[in-house]
Design a protein around this motif. Structure first.
Motif, PDB file in Angstrom:
ATOM      1  N   GLU A  79       0.849  -1.188   0.000  1.00  0.00           N
ATOM      2  CA  GLU A  79       0.000   0.000   0.000  1.00  0.00           C
ATOM      3  C   GLU A  79       0.883   1.236   0.000  1.00  0.00           C
ATOM      4  O   GLU A  79       1.911   1.279   0.675  1.00  0.00           O
ATOM      5  N   THR A  93      -3.436   5.696  -0.375  1.00  0.00           N
ATOM      6  CA  THR A  93      -4.141   6.093  -1.599  1.00  0.00           C
ATOM      7  C   THR A  93      -4.020   5.067  -2.715  1.00  0.00           C
ATOM      8  O   THR A  93      -4.969   4.848  -3.463  1.00  0.00           O
ATOM      9  N   PHE A  94      -2.861   4.420  -2.864  1.00  0.00           N
ATOM     10  CA  PHE A  94      -2.610   3.577  -4.029  1.00  0.00           C
ATOM     11  C   PHE A  94      -2.181   2.163  -3.634  1.00  0.00           C
ATOM     12  O   PHE A  94      -1.767   1.913  -2.498  1.00  0.00           O
ATOM     13  N   LYS A  95      -2.236   1.261  -4.630  1.00  0.00           N
ATOM     14  CA  LYS A  95      -1.677  -0.073  -4.522  1.00  0.00           C
ATOM     15  C   LYS A  95      -0.516  -0.187  -5.508  1.00  0.00           C
ATOM     16  O   LYS A  95      -0.554   0.401  -6.589  1.00  0.00           O
ATOM     17  N   VAL A 112       2.949   1.186  -9.425  1.00  0.00           N
ATOM     18  CA  VAL A 112       1.753   1.776  -8.818  1.00  0.00           C
ATOM     19  C   VAL A 112       0.651   1.701  -9.875  1.00  0.00           C
ATOM     20  O   VAL A 112       0.646   2.471 -10.839  1.00  0.00           O
ATOM     21  N   GLU A 114      -3.082   1.087  -9.356  1.00  0.00           N
ATOM     22  CA  GLU A 114      -4.440   1.565  -9.152  1.00  0.00           C
ATOM     23  C   GLU A 114      -4.574   2.197  -7.781  1.00  0.00           C
ATOM     24  O   GLU A 114      -3.721   1.994  -6.891  1.00  0.00           O
ATOM     25  N   ASP A 115      -5.653   2.997  -7.597  1.00  0.00           N
ATOM     26  CA  ASP A 115      -5.889   3.560  -6.271  1.00  0.00           C
ATOM     27  C   ASP A 115      -6.720   2.579  -5.453  1.00  0.00           C
ATOM     28  O   ASP A 115      -7.113   1.512  -5.948  1.00  0.00           O
ATOM     29  N   VAL A 121      -4.088   3.773 -12.581  1.00  0.00           N
ATOM     30  CA  VAL A 121      -3.128   4.869 -12.418  1.00  0.00           C
ATOM     31  C   VAL A 121      -2.306   5.017 -13.684  1.00  0.00           C
ATOM     32  O   VAL A 121      -1.662   4.065 -14.137  1.00  0.00           O
ATOM     33  N   LEU A 126      -1.754  11.716 -13.144  1.00  0.00           N
ATOM     34  CA  LEU A 126      -1.237  12.216 -11.875  1.00  0.00           C
ATOM     35  C   LEU A 126      -0.456  13.515 -12.068  1.00  0.00           C
ATOM     36  O   LEU A 126      -0.558  14.435 -11.256  1.00  0.00           O
ATOM     37  N   HIS A 131      -6.353  12.812 -11.726  1.00  0.00           N
ATOM     38  CA  HIS A 131      -6.718  11.473 -11.249  1.00  0.00           C
ATOM     39  C   HIS A 131      -7.850  11.569 -10.226  1.00  0.00           C
ATOM     40  O   HIS A 131      -7.911  12.527  -9.447  1.00  0.00           O
ATOM     41  N   SER A 133      -8.247  10.256  -7.474  1.00  0.00           N
ATOM     42  CA  SER A 133      -7.763  10.314  -6.081  1.00  0.00           C
ATOM     43  C   SER A 133      -7.509  11.735  -5.611  1.00  0.00           C
ATOM     44  O   SER A 133      -7.397  11.982  -4.406  1.00  0.00           O
TER      45      SER A 133
END
Length: 721
Positions: A79, A93-95, A112, A114-115, A121, A126, A131, A133
């Motif tokens: 994460e 926020t992201f994976k 990185v 997806e959120d 992503v 970004l 994005h 997020s």
């Protein structure tokens, strides 16, 4: 549970690896860059067992997380927390998924992708602040490989140490020393490997960034050296020139944690995550204590005896013993009474020692080494409870007194005298597979580490059953069909003497030490066995250490050291050539399914190119040539955009000339002979295709040739060799 506690004290001369997370509270321009403008590119990395730091780097339209290997070891996905507001703590926020890591240097790369709400992503979103997020990513770059900082030059450190609440911390200092690292001994080539700095670094900074006066990354903060007598501290930074050189050399990177040394086991050769300490007779007159965290994601029960619970892959701490010390007591006291810890030690000879509870009524472990000889003792503190992570104090003491004089039992001897046997019901260390008669690709190959603590010869399984193996199986396969041609064999990477032990579908034990008089590799034929489950162990003839190598399951003739792929290669040239290439046929080397942003990238398949069909005569296009098998070599089922999708082949022998033929999802043909003027290896881009099925053939330029090599499927741009 004993309520006694060790008191936490300062660490004397210890390398502390930086494992946890903190703070910028206002905008500040330092040196030649705006710190707050750069700050969102520094991420907090979160795993189930701790936190660290990382940097977010743009590669094309992909965002890559660069961090220390020890921060993320063992986790395919982590994460990522970022600064949505530079004046607030980092927000998850992201994976990110594992791309690759270096087994030699403390660095890892994650994609990185997806959120946390599942939105894909892309770097372009970004960077533009578009994005979902709400996160805007600034550009941050690695300094040039040619840039070498000298003593006295100013730098800054950014990361998330564990001193506050997930805030980003900024500190400054100077370069104190420079260490070179040899990367090519044949050409006497070296690059900057490490910088030492007086800039403040704390646990949690690991994986973050050290930047120069322009805000470019000059290295990854990795460890701190502290000395109690003078109060001195020096931080260690893995330098950008070495990072760049390592990232550029795909052959030296791994893409799966299962390939890292002992697969799913403990890695005794790795850097101790919470530091090291030297012991000699003079310094050992007083107790040594240090605070660390227990727990991890690797099951240690394969070591046998009292080795239970879960620990980190890499050692938590290590003691470098400079001379024989006599009795040495190692113990751990958890901070909270309800936490149940396990102590695991690997001694200089490679023997393993474990303890769960030091005595009745305690959940704290201890081990007494009768005679602590000189060498390195690597220590893990695990958790008996699955998934638990907790803090406590590790103690090293001369003598055997523990907890106000309470005695402690002798540790496991590490000499295989535990009351152990092979447990066919145990979880296989390297997984399982279902196979049926006629399976492809043949052989089925699994990379493993052979060896363990169970004395197989003492179990009474039969005179041919010898060596030392792990308690649980190394591998398991479920078989359907006849076994007339079925065999299992193991090939060592370095020529060491391995043994093979199999519990068959009928409960019979079949074993072998050497397949023939010309090899130390073992092989077992399973002819006449019934279909069902087979549990496989690979042992080591002598006890100490592990043997890296590959386990093979095959129906082809031959076996260990016998070139068993020959029959399959011959079959490629026995096809009827009528009708050209047959996309509807079963692929020679299997079918795979991949989706956009897959990891690891590239996906690799070992194949043999060649066949009887004259591709040029089929009128698929002017670039479609060579001789290929009638059936596809690989079938790819693709989900998602093909904007960056490409396929290429690298021959094992660079002088061999291969061709590549692809029938796309739309039914068109895309082909290539040589990717560029400096190679004989082919490559095709599938950017104009839609998702669906792609059938891939590897041909040879010579009619009667067969070329072994690796097929790669990737979304990364690559100039192939």
């Amino acid at each position: 549970m004993c309520s006694d506690r060790f008191h936490k004290v300062s660490v004397i001369a210890v390398m502390v690896s930086l494992l946890f997370g903190i703070s910028l509270s206002h905008s500040v321009v330092a040196q030649g860059f705006d710190v707050d403008a750069l700050a969102p590119a520094i991420a907090q990395v979160r795993t189930p067992t701790g936190t660290g730091s990382g940097s977010l780097i743009v590669e094309g339209d992909r965002v890559t997380l660069l961090t220390n290997r020890h921060v993320v070891v063992g986790y395919e996905e982590v994460e990522v927390a970022v600064l949505l507001d530079v004046n607030e703590p980092a927000v998850p926020t992201f994976k990110a998924r594992l791309l690759s890591f270096s087994p030699d240097y403390d660095m890892a790369l994650y994609h990185v992708y997806e959120d946390l709400n599942g939105a894909a992503v892309r770097a372009s979103d970004l960077l533009a602040g578009n994005h979902p997020s709400g996160f805007t990513l600034p550009m941050i770059s690695l300094a040039s490989e040619q840039e070498i900082l000298g003593r006295g030059e100013s730098i800054a450190i950014l990361g998330y140490p564990g001193l506050a609440d997930d805030e980003l911390v900024y500190t400054t200092g100077i370069i104190s020393s420079v260490q070179m690292q040899e990367i090519d001994s044949a050409n006497d080539t070296s690059v900057v490997g490490w910088y030492r700095t007086n800039a403040e670094m704390s646990p949690g900074n690991s994986g973050g960034v050290a930047v120069n006066q322009d805000g470019d990354i000059i290295g990854i903060p990795t460890a701190v050296y502290m000395e109690q007598t003078t109060g001195g501290r020096l931080g260690s930074i893995l330098a950008t020139p070495l990072v760049r050189n390592t990232m550029a050399n795909d052959a030296e990177l791994l893409t799966a944690w299962s390939d890292y040394e002992n697969g799913n086991g403990l890695i005794a050769s790795a850097f101790a995550a919470s530091g090291s300490h030297e012991l000699d007779r003079a310094s050992f007159s007083e107790d040594f204590e240090t605070y660390l965290y227990a727990g991890g994601n690797r099951d240690v029960s394969y070591l046998g005896g009292e080795c239970v619970g879960q620990a980190a892959a890499e050692p938590d701490f290590q003691f470098d013993v400079k001379e024989s010390l006599g009795e040495m007591l190692l113990a751990f006291a958890a901070e909270d009474d309800g936490d149940d810890a396990v102590l695991i030690v690997n001694d200089p000879s490679g023997n393993w020692y474990c303890n769960d509870d030091a005595y009745d009524g305690s959940m704290n472990p201890a081990l007494l080494m009768d005679l602590a000889e000189s060498g390195t003792y690597r220590v893990w503190v695990g958790s008996y409870q699955t998934g638990a992570v907790f803090g406590g104090t590790l103690l090293a003491r001369q003598g055997s007194d523990l907890f106000d004089g309470a005695g402690v039992a002798q540790p496991n001897s590490g000499e295989g005298n535990f009351d152990l046997s092979l447990d066919w019901q145990g979880e296989p260390h390297y997984g399982s597979v279902s196979l049926e008669e006629g399976f492809i690709p043949d052989p089925h190959a699994v990379s493993i580490q052979a060896g363990g603590q169970v004395d197989v010869g003492a179990q009474g399984y039969g005179s041919s059953c010898t060596g030392y193996a792990s308690q649980s199986p190394d591998f398991q396969f479920n078989w359907s069909g006849g076994t007339e041609d079925l065999r299992v064999y193991f090939e060592s990477d370095d020529g060491q003497d391995a043994t093979l032990i199999i519990n068959t579908s009928s409960g019979e034990w079949l074993c072998n030490d050497d397949a023939n008089s010309d090899t130390l590799n073992p092989e077992v034929a399973l002819s006449g066995q019934a279909e069902g489950r087979f549990d496989v162990w690979v042992g080591r003839y002598s006890q100490s250490g592990l043997i890296p190598g590959t386990l093979y399951i095959s129906e082809l003739g031959g076996g260990s050291d016998s070139g068993s792929a020959d029959d399959f290669t011959a079959s490629l040239f026995n096809d009827s050539v009528e009708g050209g290439l047959d996309w509807s046929a079963t692929a020679n080397f299997g079918e795979i399914e991949l989706a956009e942003y897959f990891v690891p990238d590239p996906h690799e398949v070992s194949v043999i190119a060649g066949g009887s069909v004259d591709v040029a005569a089929q009128d698929y296009g002017s670039e479609c040539m060579g001789y290929a098998s009638r059936s596809p070599d690989v079938t790819l089922r693709w989900n998602g955009s093909t904007d960056d999708l490409n396929v290429y082949f690298v021959a094992d022998d660079g002088d061999e000339d291969a061709t590549l033929i692809v029938n796309t999802s739309t039914g068109g043909w895309v082909c290539n002979d040589d990717a560029h003027a400096l190679t004989l290896n082919p490559q095709v881009y599938l950017t104009d295709s839609s998702e669906g099925r792609f059938d891939i053939w590897l041909g040879t330029y010579d009619e009667n040739g067969a070329v072994s090599g690796t097929l790669y499927i990737s979304e990364l741009e690559k100039l192939i060799p």
